[in-house]
Design a protein around this motif. Structure first.
Motif, PDB file in Angstrom:
ATOM      1  N   ALA A 141       0.845  -1.200   0.000  1.00 29.58           N
ATOM      2  CA  ALA A 141       0.000   0.000   0.000  1.00 29.58           C
ATOM      3  C   ALA A 141       0.875   1.243   0.000  1.00 29.58           C
ATOM      4  O   ALA A 141       1.929   1.275   0.645  1.00 29.58           O
ATOM      5  CB  ALA A 141      -0.919   0.009   1.219  1.00 29.58           C
ATOM      6  N   ASP A 182       3.708   6.775  -3.382  1.00 34.19           N
ATOM      7  CA  ASP A 182       3.083   7.982  -2.821  1.00 34.19           C
ATOM      8  C   ASP A 182       4.085   8.668  -1.896  1.00 34.19           C
ATOM      9  O   ASP A 182       4.516   8.080  -0.900  1.00 34.19           O
ATOM     10  CB  ASP A 182       1.813   7.632  -2.054  1.00 34.19           C
ATOM     11  N   THR A 219       3.216   8.444 -13.644  1.00 33.43           N
ATOM     12  CA  THR A 219       2.478   7.175 -13.708  1.00 33.43           C
ATOM     13  C   THR A 219       3.393   6.009 -14.047  1.00 33.43           C
ATOM     14  O   THR A 219       3.305   4.936 -13.430  1.00 33.43           O
ATOM     15  CB  THR A 219       1.349   7.282 -14.747  1.00 33.43           C
ATOM     16  N   ARG A 276       5.733   5.168 -11.046  1.00 33.20           N
ATOM     17  CA  ARG A 276       5.017   4.471  -9.989  1.00 33.20           C
ATOM     18  C   ARG A 276       4.734   3.034 -10.394  1.00 33.20           C
ATOM     19  O   ARG A 276       4.884   2.105  -9.586  1.00 33.20           O
ATOM     20  CB  ARG A 276       3.703   5.182  -9.641  1.00 33.20           C
ATOM     21  N   ALA A 277       4.336   2.819 -11.636  1.00 35.09           N
ATOM     22  CA  ALA A 277       4.054   1.456 -12.102  1.00 35.09           C
ATOM     23  C   ALA A 277       5.313   0.592 -12.024  1.00 35.09           C
ATOM     24  O   ALA A 277       5.251  -0.586 -11.634  1.00 35.09           O
ATOM     25  CB  ALA A 277       3.517   1.489 -13.534  1.00 35.09           C
ATOM     26  N   VAL A 285       5.843  -0.294  -8.293  1.00 41.68           N
ATOM     27  CA  VAL A 285       4.885  -1.313  -7.849  1.00 41.68           C
ATOM     28  C   VAL A 285       5.288  -2.679  -8.390  1.00 41.68           C
ATOM     29  O   VAL A 285       5.276  -3.692  -7.671  1.00 41.68           O
ATOM     30  CB  VAL A 285       3.458  -0.943  -8.289  1.00 41.68           C
ATOM     31  N   THR A 295       6.373  -5.891  -6.097  1.00 47.73           N
ATOM     32  CA  THR A 295       5.604  -7.123  -6.298  1.00 47.73           C
ATOM     33  C   THR A 295       6.539  -8.273  -6.637  1.00 47.73           C
ATOM     34  O   THR A 295       6.420  -9.381  -6.096  1.00 47.73           O
ATOM     35  CB  THR A 295       4.567  -6.928  -7.420  1.00 47.73           C
ATOM     36  N   VAL A 311      -2.023  -5.399  -4.291  1.00 48.95           N
ATOM     37  CA  VAL A 311      -1.618  -3.997  -4.343  1.00 48.95           C
ATOM     38  C   VAL A 311      -2.838  -3.125  -4.053  1.00 48.95           C
ATOM     39  O   VAL A 311      -3.875  -3.249  -4.721  1.00 48.95           O
ATOM     40  CB  VAL A 311      -1.024  -3.633  -5.713  1.00 48.95           C
ATOM     41  N   ASP A 320      -4.591   0.306  -4.285  1.00 45.40           N
ATOM     42  CA  ASP A 320      -4.481   1.501  -5.122  1.00 45.40           C
ATOM     43  C   ASP A 320      -4.935   2.776  -4.415  1.00 45.40           C
ATOM     44  O   ASP A 320      -4.760   3.866  -4.946  1.00 45.40           O
ATOM     45  CB  ASP A 320      -5.310   1.322  -6.401  1.00 45.40           C
ATOM     46  N   GLU A 321      -5.532   2.647  -3.241  1.00 47.88           N
ATOM     47  CA  GLU A 321      -5.982   3.825  -2.509  1.00 47.88           C
ATOM     48  C   GLU A 321      -4.793   4.742  -2.229  1.00 47.88           C
ATOM     49  O   GLU A 321      -3.827   4.335  -1.581  1.00 47.88           O
ATOM     50  CB  GLU A 321      -6.623   3.383  -1.195  1.00 47.88           C
ATOM     51  N   PRO A 322      -4.814   5.977  -2.737  1.00 47.95           N
ATOM     52  CA  PRO A 322      -3.633   6.844  -2.588  1.00 47.95           C
ATOM     53  C   PRO A 322      -3.448   7.344  -1.163  1.00 47.95           C
ATOM     54  O   PRO A 322      -4.412   7.538  -0.430  1.00 47.95           O
ATOM     55  CB  PRO A 322      -3.923   8.004  -3.536  1.00 47.95           C
TER      56      PRO A 322
END
Length: 404
Positions: free
Chosen positions: A212, A216, A226, A229-230, A233, A237, A250, A252-254
């Motif tokens: 999480a 951010d 974007t 960040r991808a 992540v 992972t 994952v 996605d809630e910022p």
């Protein structure tokens, strides 16, 4: 209260939970404050077993808090524990330059009825919810990988556990120091292989892992785009999967807001600016998620993203018939010189083909590949002969030289 290490406390009564329990009259403490423990459902099952949460009140990222899906995961463990009559251990790991176990406690209830059991659950969750925002880093920098490793160790036992990492993911401590140029864009497989060689992969051994807040950040750290960040992540992972996680979810809630004040400093990670075209000035198309290639191929990782980056380059050529662009492909020092030149040539040709598809004239674009033989090559081979992911990624690029 400020969390202290388990060794510094004696387990006394339920009212003195290590995670700062409050009375059962409080329904949920910090739980429910960000989405009521809701949010999108997790893509992984959450086992009723030990749970470790690695999170920190550190510089360069928002104040510590639990996103809704993480709250819901903790609630499900506590509720399931009552139903299955098990006693899961909860551990909080503080993320800073030297991660530590900030607090730990085992959920227990001897309630004789459903109402009393609910009160016990609420009291325990209140303690956890109240404790998280009080976390503060004690040591400069951020060893996110070390925190994930410590959390993984904390859930080992006879029952499957859950490891939660709530962090930006921008670690600044070796062996995963994102201040190393190119590391953020390096292929996941290369980074994982490097960590495996260094025996630095976390031992997650069948745990469910929840990520999480990856990517951010808070000032003074520059925000990630974007694609960056991808990439981050995907990297975390891949690390969790390589460490033996049974499933990786994952969130996605910022996370947003300011960083805590009065905490030790964390170095900022320099983020490469997006490539722009300037007549007469060479620029490099980096090996990243926006315009990079799949490992050992001339196939774009994301052709649509590459089209967005290269659109202005095609427009540059279309705006005046005298304009020209020279493309030079480069690679890391891996394989034979001939194979390096071949791959770098094919990548330069792939960029040309995309520019032509965007309306540029093919006869005004030249291409060549030079492999690892180019000015500015960064040594990407370590003393042991193995490739260094960050420098290797830096060396994989297509250099664009527009006419003046």
């Amino acid at each position: 209260m400020i969390l202290r290490r388990l060794s510094a406390l004696a387990v006394a009564t339920t009212a003195a939970l290590l995670l700062g329990a409050c009375s059962s009259g409080d329904s949920s403490g910090g739980f429910g404050s960000s989405g009521g423990g809701g949010g999108a459902p997790l893509s992984c099952p959450v086992p009723v077993g030990p749970m470790a949460i690695a999170i920190g009140g550190r510089a360069n990222e928002p104040e510590p808090s639990l996103p809704g899906p993480v709250q819901q995961a903790a609630i499900s463990v506590v509720a399931g524990a009552s139903d299955q009559k098990v006693q899961p251990k909860f551990t909080v790991v503080s993320v800073d330059g030297r991660p530590t176990v900030a607090g730990s406690d085992t959920y227990r209830t001897d309630a004789g009825n459903a109402i009393a059991a609910q009160d016990d659950q609420n009291a325990f969750l209140s303690g956890l919810g109240d404790a998280i925002p009080t976390l503060r880093a004690q040591t400069p920098e951020a060893d996110t990988l070390g925190a994930l490793t410590l959390a993984g160790r904390s859930v080992q036992g006879s029952r499957p556990g859950t490891v939660v990492l709530v962090d930006s993911g921008l670690s600044t401590v070796a062996p995963l120091d994102f201040r190393t140029e190119g590391l953020l864009a390096a292929p996941v497989a290369d980074v994982v292989a490097s960590l495996r060689d260094a025996k630095a992969l976390p031992a997650l051994n069948g745990a469910t892992v929840i990520l999480a807040g990856i990517g951010d950040v808070a000032a003074p750290q520059a925000p990630l785009d974007t694609a960056q960040r991808a990439s981050l992540v995907a990297l975390w992972t891949g690390i969790a999967e390589a460490g033996g996680a049974s499933c990786v979810a994952v969130v996605d809630e910022p996370r947003s807001g300011d960083a805590p004040s009065d905490v030790p400093p964390v170095s900022t990670v320099a983020l490469p600016p997006p490539p722009t075209i300037t007549p007469g000035k060479a620029t490099a198309l980096p090996d990243d998620g926006s315009v990079g290639f799949r490992p050992d191929t001339a196939d774009f990782r994301d052709e649509n993203a590459a089209r967005g980056v290269l659109g202005p380059f095609a427009d540059f050529l279309k705006q005046a018939p005298a304009r020209r662009i020279a493309l030079t492909g480069t690679t890391a020092r891996a394989g034979s010189t001939a194979s390096q030149v071949d791959l770098s040539t094919r990548r330069a040709e792939a960029v040309k083909a995309l520019l032509v598809s965007l309306g540029a004239s093919a006869d005004r674009i030249t291409t060549k590949g030079v492999g690892s033989q180019f000015p500015g090559y960064v040594n990407d081979v370590g003393p042991d002969g193995k490739q260094l992911p960050g420098p290797a990624s830096t060396n994989r690029k297509v250099i664009v030289e527009p006419s003046a």
